[in-house]
Enzyme design. Structure first.
Site, PDB file in Angstrom:
ATOM      1  N   PHE A 131       0.863  -1.173   0.000  1.00 40.97           N
ATOM      2  CA  PHE A 131       0.000   0.000   0.000  1.00 40.97           C
ATOM      3  C   PHE A 131       0.911   1.237   0.000  1.00 40.97           C
ATOM      4  O   PHE A 131       1.875   1.302   0.763  1.00 40.97           O
ATOM      5  CB  PHE A 131      -0.907  -0.007   1.239  1.00 40.97           C
ATOM      6  CG  PHE A 131      -1.967   1.040   1.184  1.00 40.97           C
ATOM      7  CD1 PHE A 131      -3.125   0.832   0.458  1.00 40.97           C
ATOM      8  CD2 PHE A 131      -1.801   2.254   1.830  1.00 40.97           C
ATOM      9  CE1 PHE A 131      -4.107   1.813   0.391  1.00 40.97           C
ATOM     10  CE2 PHE A 131      -2.777   3.231   1.767  1.00 40.97           C
ATOM     11  CZ  PHE A 131      -3.932   3.014   1.039  1.00 40.97           C
ATOM     12  N   ASP A 200       2.584  -5.411   8.098  1.00 36.65           N
ATOM     13  CA  ASP A 200       1.413  -4.549   8.051  1.00 36.65           C
ATOM     14  C   ASP A 200       0.193  -5.472   8.010  1.00 36.65           C
ATOM     15  O   ASP A 200       0.027  -6.256   7.064  1.00 36.65           O
ATOM     16  CB  ASP A 200       1.468  -3.651   6.804  1.00 36.65           C
ATOM     17  CG  ASP A 200       0.281  -2.700   6.695  1.00 36.65           C
ATOM     18  OD1 ASP A 200      -0.806  -3.041   7.193  1.00 36.65           O
ATOM     19  OD2 ASP A 200       0.440  -1.621   6.086  1.00 36.65           O
ATOM     20  N   TYR A 225     -10.056   0.400  10.943  1.00 34.26           N
ATOM     21  CA  TYR A 225     -11.328   0.799  10.304  1.00 34.26           C
ATOM     22  C   TYR A 225     -11.792  -0.185   9.226  1.00 34.26           C
ATOM     23  O   TYR A 225     -12.810   0.032   8.611  1.00 34.26           O
ATOM     24  CB  TYR A 225     -11.238   2.220   9.722  1.00 34.26           C
ATOM     25  CG  TYR A 225      -9.977   2.514   8.923  1.00 34.26           C
ATOM     26  CD1 TYR A 225      -9.808   1.994   7.647  1.00 34.26           C
ATOM     27  CD2 TYR A 225      -8.971   3.313   9.459  1.00 34.26           C
ATOM     28  CE1 TYR A 225      -8.656   2.258   6.919  1.00 34.26           C
ATOM     29  CE2 TYR A 225      -7.816   3.592   8.737  1.00 34.26           C
ATOM     30  CZ  TYR A 225      -7.665   3.057   7.474  1.00 34.26           C
ATOM     31  OH  TYR A 225      -6.517   3.314   6.769  1.00 34.26           O
ATOM     32  N   LYS A 226     -11.020  -1.250   8.988  1.00 31.73           N
ATOM     33  CA  LYS A 226     -11.444  -2.235   7.972  1.00 31.73           C
ATOM     34  C   LYS A 226     -12.228  -3.347   8.685  1.00 31.73           C
ATOM     35  O   LYS A 226     -13.365  -3.119   9.106  1.00 31.73           O
ATOM     36  CB  LYS A 226     -10.238  -2.764   7.225  1.00 31.73           C
ATOM     37  CG  LYS A 226      -9.441  -1.672   6.489  1.00 31.73           C
ATOM     38  CD  LYS A 226      -8.275  -2.296   5.752  1.00 31.73           C
ATOM     39  CE  LYS A 226      -7.306  -1.254   5.221  1.00 31.73           C
ATOM     40  NZ  LYS A 226      -7.878  -0.409   4.169  1.00 31.73           N
ATOM     41  N   ARG A 371     -12.729  -4.552  -6.726  1.00 33.69           N
ATOM     42  CA  ARG A 371     -12.314  -5.263  -5.513  1.00 33.69           C
ATOM     43  C   ARG A 371     -13.529  -5.522  -4.630  1.00 33.69           C
ATOM     44  O   ARG A 371     -14.349  -4.628  -4.409  1.00 33.69           O
ATOM     45  CB  ARG A 371     -11.323  -4.339  -4.802  1.00 33.69           C
ATOM     46  CG  ARG A 371     -10.378  -4.957  -3.861  1.00 33.69           C
ATOM     47  CD  ARG A 371      -9.368  -3.937  -3.366  1.00 33.69           C
ATOM     48  NE  ARG A 371      -9.963  -2.848  -2.603  1.00 33.69           N
ATOM     49  CZ  ARG A 371      -9.412  -2.248  -1.562  1.00 33.69           C
ATOM     50  NH1 ARG A 371      -8.227  -2.640  -1.150  1.00 33.69           N
ATOM     51  NH2 ARG A 371      -9.999  -1.264  -0.936  1.00 33.69           N
TER      52      ARG A 371
HETATM   53  C1  LIG Z   1      -1.946  -2.139   3.822  1.00 37.76           C
HETATM   54  C2  LIG Z   1      -2.344  -0.756   4.236  1.00 37.76           C
HETATM   55  N1  LIG Z   1      -1.500  -0.020   4.995  1.00 37.76           N
HETATM   56  C3  LIG Z   1      -1.835   1.238   5.380  1.00 37.76           C
HETATM   57  C4  LIG Z   1      -3.051   1.794   5.021  1.00 37.76           C
HETATM   58  C5  LIG Z   1      -3.445   3.199   5.392  1.00 37.76           C
HETATM   59  O1  LIG Z   1      -2.968   3.613   6.579  1.00 37.76           O
HETATM   60  P1  LIG Z   1      -3.544   4.886   7.358  1.00 37.76           P
HETATM   61  O2  LIG Z   1      -4.221   4.313   8.603  1.00 37.76           O
HETATM   62  O3  LIG Z   1      -2.363   5.675   7.703  1.00 37.76           O
HETATM   63  O4  LIG Z   1      -4.504   5.611   6.480  1.00 37.76           O
HETATM   64  C6  LIG Z   1      -3.947   1.061   4.256  1.00 37.76           C
HETATM   65  C7  LIG Z   1      -5.247   1.644   3.874  1.00 37.76           C
HETATM   66  O5  LIG Z   1      -6.074   1.118   3.211  1.00 37.76           O
HETATM   67  C8  LIG Z   1      -3.580  -0.231   3.844  1.00 37.76           C
HETATM   68  O6  LIG Z   1      -4.407  -0.961   3.087  1.00 37.76           O
END
Ligand SMILES: Cc1ncc(COP(=O)(O)O)c(C=O)c1O
Length: 412
Positions: A131, A200, A225-226, A371
């Site tokens: 990401f 991550d 938030y997911k 998606r």
């Molecule tokens: C793998 C991944 N890392 C990081 C993020 C985003 O991070 P942040 O909480 O800083 O917006 C996302 C957002 O969809 C993501 O899919």
């Protein structure tokens, strides 16, 4: 509506739902009527109880009790309490997790901490398909500390890890394709090269098990938030294995990470453990929403969650392959699949928009991916069946080509 397709009819999907051990958890969510929500991998649905909890925080704790609530309502310890609940979902101990800031900020804090633990090594390794925020932040850490950011081959990340590598940082479930890395094998490979391993877990926690202790991983970040349903912009988390705590320094030395924040000392002394990863004042309203949202996981076995997720994604893949000629980008091997399925189409944005107009909410990732996320706590097999039925209509009638879908919205 067509009742038989791809060998699986709608009645069979209904039977799957009747046999589903997680069927009851759908009632833990306030889902809008007439919508099939396949975007819980981007923003989780609203769990019941969150609205009431936030109202209580606003009206009683903030409105009536005002600043006293830092003590009387336990606001000051709320990040730690929520951290303990997230720890249980990622195979960590409560004191190994901090809830604070965004994933992006936590990537910065943890990568900086990692490279400080390996001062004789000058390389951060990351996959270029990560990401984007992870890559942007890693580049910034490399620039700030005079290091090299080395992009690995996503198909073989360990090939780029050597004696010069301080940390290998990978996203466990790829946000675009849904491909899953082997958490045990890769962590062991990084360690064999003397590097630290950071994961991550944004697309992992709440949908598939990840055992930070069993893998021996050093560091991890993730958002809430997911699949954790904490709400838009909910605070993120950072994990560091306890064995590293005494030597772990992070660069954003804010007062909430100080050992004695209310002594108001001039010089920074880090708090013990993960509390030093707090920076500024915690966002109490957002944390309260997240805390209430995590109730949706009460009593849920992670193995059952994974089984349900795979049942849904497998059904979707089977129906899509039987009824359309779309390319399934996501690995067909369930072991290598997260909780989403990505389909390739030259007008993928139009496909996603036409589906949204029909009440099936997925999303688009540039350049050509539609998606679909399958949140196992609130989706049913019939939702999958009905979503594919709508997809077939969108393709047959070429609804994706409508002029209204030619211009992309700011958020896709
Ligand atoms: C793998 C991944 N890392 C990081 C993020 C985003 O991070 P942040 O909480 O800083 O917006 C996302 C957002 O969809 C993501 O899919």
């Amino acid at each position: 509506m067509q009742q038989m397709s791809g060998g699986i009819d709608r009645l069979t999907a209904e039977q799957m739902d009747r046999a589903d051990p997680l069927a009851a958890t759908r009632d833990r969510f306030a889902l809008p009527p007439g919508v099939i929500y396949l975007d819980g991998n981007s923003l989780g649905a609203l769990p019941r109880g969150v609205t009431e909890r936030v109202a209580e925080v606003l009206e009683a704790e903030w409105g009536r009790d005002l600043i006293g609530s830092w003590n009387t309502a336990g606001w000051i310890d709320l990040p730690g309490r929520v951290a303990g609940r997230i720890a249980a979902l990622i195979g960590a101990d409560p004191d190994e997790v901090a809830v604070a800031d965004s994933t992006s900020v936590n990537v910065f804090k943890l990568l900086a901490a990692a490279v400080a633990l390996r001062p004789d090594r000058r390389v951060i390794v990351m996959e270029p398909s990560t990401f984007p925020t992870d890559g942007y932040v890693a580049a910034s850490v490399a620039q700030t500390y005079g290091l090299e950011l080395r992009w690995c081959d996503p198909a073989d990340p360990l090939a780029a890890v050597g004696a010069d590598t301080a940390v290998l940082s990978l996203t466990h479930v790829d946000y675009r394709t849904g491909r899953v890395y082997d958490q045990v094998q890769i962590t062991a490979g990084a360690h064999a090269a003397g590097a630290l391993m950071m994961w991550d877990l944004c697309h992992t926690a709440g949908a598939l098990p990840f055992d930070l202790h069993a893998t021996g991983a050093d560091l991890a970040v993730g958002c809430t938030y997911k699949y954790l349903n904490g709400g838009p912009g909910a605070p993120a988390y950072a994990f560091a294995a306890r064995r590293l705590h005494s030597d772990l320094s992070q660069p954003l030395t804010g007062w909430m990470g100080h050992a004695e924040p209310f002594e108001m000392r001039r010089d920074y002394v880090p708090s013990a453990g993960m509390r030093r990863f707090q920076v500024g004042t915690p966002p109490i309203i957002a944390l309260s929403a997240l805390d209430a949202a995590l109730d949706a996981f009460d009593g849920v076995e992670l193995a059952a969650l994974r089984a349900k997720s795979l049942q849904l994604t497998s059904l979707f893949i089977e129906l899509v392959r039987a009824r359309t000629d779309l390319e399934v980008v996501t690995p067909l091997d369930p072991e290598r699949r997260g909780s989403q399925v990505s389909l390739r189409h030259p007008a993928a944005y139009g496909v996603a928009q036409a589906l949204i107009a029909r009440g099936v909410v997925g999303d688009f990732r540039t350049p050509d991916i539609a998606r679909f996320g399958f949140a196992p706590l609130y989706l049913r097999a019939v939702d999958v069946w009905d979503a594919v039925e709508q997809l077939v209509q969108v393709l047959q009638d070429e609804e994706y080509a409508r002029p209204a879908y030619a211009v992309r919205a700011a958020v896709t």
